[in-house]
Design a protein around this motif. Structure first.
Motif, mmCIF file in Angstrom:
data_model
loop_
_atom_site.group_PDB
_atom_site.id
_atom_site.type_symbol
_atom_site.label_atom_id
_atom_site.label_comp_id
_atom_site.label_asym_id
_atom_site.label_seq_id
_atom_site.Cartn_x
_atom_site.Cartn_y
_atom_site.Cartn_z
ATOM 1 N N ILE A 235 -3.124 -2.978 3.657
ATOM 2 C CA ILE A 235 -1.947 -3.445 2.925
ATOM 3 C C ILE A 235 -1.895 -4.960 2.858
ATOM 4 N N ASN A 236 -2.684 -5.658 3.674
ATOM 5 C CA ASN A 236 -2.698 -7.116 3.676
ATOM 6 C C ASN A 236 -3.737 -7.713 2.730
ATOM 7 N N ASP A 237 -4.528 -6.846 2.073
ATOM 8 C CA ASP A 237 -5.567 -7.333 1.158
ATOM 9 C C ASP A 237 -4.968 -7.478 -0.242
ATOM 10 N N ARG A 238 -4.346 -8.624 -0.498
ATOM 11 C CA ARG A 238 -3.660 -8.849 -1.775
ATOM 12 C C ARG A 238 -4.613 -8.759 -2.958
ATOM 13 N N LYS A 239 -5.816 -9.263 -2.781
ATOM 14 C CA LYS A 239 -6.769 -9.300 -3.888
ATOM 15 C C LYS A 239 -7.121 -7.889 -4.352
ATOM 16 N N GLN A 240 -7.446 -7.020 -3.394
ATOM 17 C CA GLN A 240 -7.815 -5.648 -3.749
ATOM 18 C C GLN A 240 -6.625 -4.904 -4.355
ATOM 19 N N ILE A 241 -5.458 -5.081 -3.762
ATOM 20 C CA ILE A 241 -4.265 -4.402 -4.275
ATOM 21 C C ILE A 241 -3.961 -4.876 -5.697
ATOM 22 N N SER A 242 -4.069 -6.183 -5.927
ATOM 23 C CA SER A 242 -3.798 -6.722 -7.263
ATOM 24 C C SER A 242 -4.780 -6.170 -8.291
ATOM 25 N N GLU A 243 -6.039 -6.061 -7.906
ATOM 26 C CA GLU A 243 -7.034 -5.520 -8.832
ATOM 27 C C GLU A 243 -6.714 -4.066 -9.188
ATOM 28 N N ILE A 244 -6.270 -3.307 -8.210
ATOM 29 C CA ILE A 244 -5.923 -1.912 -8.475
ATOM 30 C C ILE A 244 -4.646 -1.823 -9.311
ATOM 31 N N LEU A 245 -3.665 -2.666 -9.010
ATOM 32 C CA LEU A 245 -2.459 -2.686 -9.839
ATOM 33 C C LEU A 245 -2.807 -2.982 -11.293
ATOM 34 N N TYR A 246 -3.736 -3.899 -11.504
ATOM 35 C CA TYR A 246 -4.158 -4.243 -12.868
ATOM 36 C C TYR A 246 -4.802 -3.033 -13.547
ATOM 37 N N GLU A 247 -5.678 -2.343 -12.843
ATOM 38 C CA GLU A 247 -6.361 -1.190 -13.438
ATOM 39 C C GLU A 247 -5.379 -0.068 -13.772
ATOM 40 N N ILE A 248 -4.463 0.205 -12.846
ATOM 41 C CA ILE A 248 -3.457 1.246 -13.098
ATOM 42 C C ILE A 248 -2.618 0.867 -14.314
ATOM 43 N N SER A 249 -2.211 -0.390 -14.368
ATOM 44 C CA SER A 249 -1.359 -0.852 -15.458
ATOM 45 C C SER A 249 -2.092 -0.822 -16.786
ATOM 46 N N SER A 250 -3.381 -1.171 -16.771
ATOM 47 C CA SER A 250 -4.171 -1.148 -18.000
ATOM 48 C C SER A 250 -4.243 0.245 -18.597
#
Length: 384
Positions: free
Chosen positions: A47-62
């Protein structure tokens, strides 16, 4: 890889996964057969890996997931992100909104106090803690408004208060129509003029104590203004920005400027096609009433000028109607009680928001990020 159900879903990428689990929060409402708001708890491989979480949020949103959820529910709470920094909010919300193809909203004519905290992130309105903000869609009084406004709790008051009430604007419209249909028809026929006086920083016009704003400010009409400019040059540069909103404005003797925008009373959501109570009537009336500024010369006890909302012909709107509207807005609110790190996504076209007071001396920091759908359809004027 995405595994999902209607409200619970999981996304994995290269061995890293983020899971979204529907949770219950007190006093949610059911509107058009959908829970309001939808609350999702986030769990991640780290949960502390902001970069990985952000990348996944981007993919889900796309893939359209967040657009679908926002269209259906109006507001989506993401809880458990594990980082309440301004930079984290910026990364998460930028990933979601750029994934949706959205663009940061350009503020023009800001009538409040905000400070930039990170990229695409600002403090919420900095008005005094004891001031209540009533239901309003962001910039709904204006001809230029964002498609989305998202909120993030960085610091929650220790002694309570400071919550953010939200309301569904279609339910708002329907309830007002049920109770005072003649007002709905009158508003639709006569339309609205939204009037705002912007004081001058240069001339030191009278301003609201505790929530100072000026037309020279960058996000008001000062984008091209230099400190070294003469007053007349500042006015000329400000007029360029004002005319992006309206040609109906006038300069006052004290250096302030009165800006009038002519807007429809109601709009139709571009996707759901449902009518929404999308205007500045309720927020302006509640604030003016609390400031004892409902009567001429409309000067509030806090020093501000609160010109009344009028029909497009200049007729002042009946306080009797506006009091009913204000009461209904309070009756249909969902009061979101913040936990630090909460991220509340809001479809500004169909959900309004407000602010609950809190105790002086307590610290409350709620951040906002506003986005625009430049390629999509805007809410059109609606007539019943």
């Amino acid at each position: 890889m995405v595994a999902q159900s209607e409200e619970n879903f999981k996304h994995s990428k290269g061995g890293f996964s983020v899971e979204f689990q529907s949770i219950e929060v007190p006093n949610t409402r059911t509107i058009n057969q959908n829970v309001f708001p939808l609350a999702l708890e986030i769990k991640a491989t780290d949960i502390n890996d902001r970069k990985q979480i952000s990348e996944i949020l981007y993919e889900i949103s796309s893939g359209g997931k967040f657009t679908d959820l926002l269209t259906k529910h109006g507001a989506v709470l993401l809880r458990g992100l594990g980082d309440n920094s301004s930079e984290a909010f910026s990364e998460f919300v930028t990933a979601i909104e750029t994934g949706r193809g959205r663009t940061p909203f350009e503020q023009i004519g800001l009538a409040g106090k905000r400070f930039k905290k990170a990229e695409n992130v600002y403090t919420a309105n900095e008005g005094p803690p004891r001031t209540r903000f009533y239901q309003h869609n962001e910039y709904a009084r204006y001809s230029h408004f964002p498609s989305n406004i998202h909120f993030f709790a960085q610091k929650v008051p220790k002694h309570g208060g400071g919550g953010s009430p939200i309301a569904n604007s279609n339910e708002f419209y329907s309830k007002v129509y049920e109770e005072i249909p003649e007002f709905i028809h009158e508003l639709s026929k006569k339309k609205l003029t939204s009037i705002q006086v912007y004081p001058s920083k240069t001339k030191k016009s009278t301003v609201t104590k505790g929530n100072e704003f000026f037309w020279e400010d960058f996000d008001s009409f000062g984008k091209e203004i230099e400190e070294s400019d003469s007053f007349e040059t500042k006015k000329r540069k400000a007029e360029i920005q004002i005319k992006r909103l309206t040609d109906d404005f006038s300069w006052n003797e004290d250096g302030s400027v009165t800006v009038r925008q002519h807007v429809p009373a109601f709009r139709k959501h571009p996707i759901t096609q449902l009518p929404v109570f999308f205007n500045g009537l309720n927020g302006r009336y509640g604030t003016s009433r609390d400031a004892d500024a409902l009567r001429p010369p409309y000067h509030g006890k806090n020093g501000g000028v609160y010109l009344p909302s009028t029909y497009d012909d200049g007729e002042v709107i009946s306080f009797e109607y506006l009091e009913v509207v204000n009461r209904i807005s309070r009756e249909i609110e969902f009061l979101h009680k913040w936990q630090e790190g909460d991220l509340l996504l809001v479809d500004n076209y169909q959900v309004s928001h407000g602010r609950e007071p809190w105790f002086e001396g307590d610290e409350r920091v709620v951040l906002v990020s506003m986005w625009d759908d430049l390629e999509g359809s805007k809410p059109s004027a609606y007539e019943p």
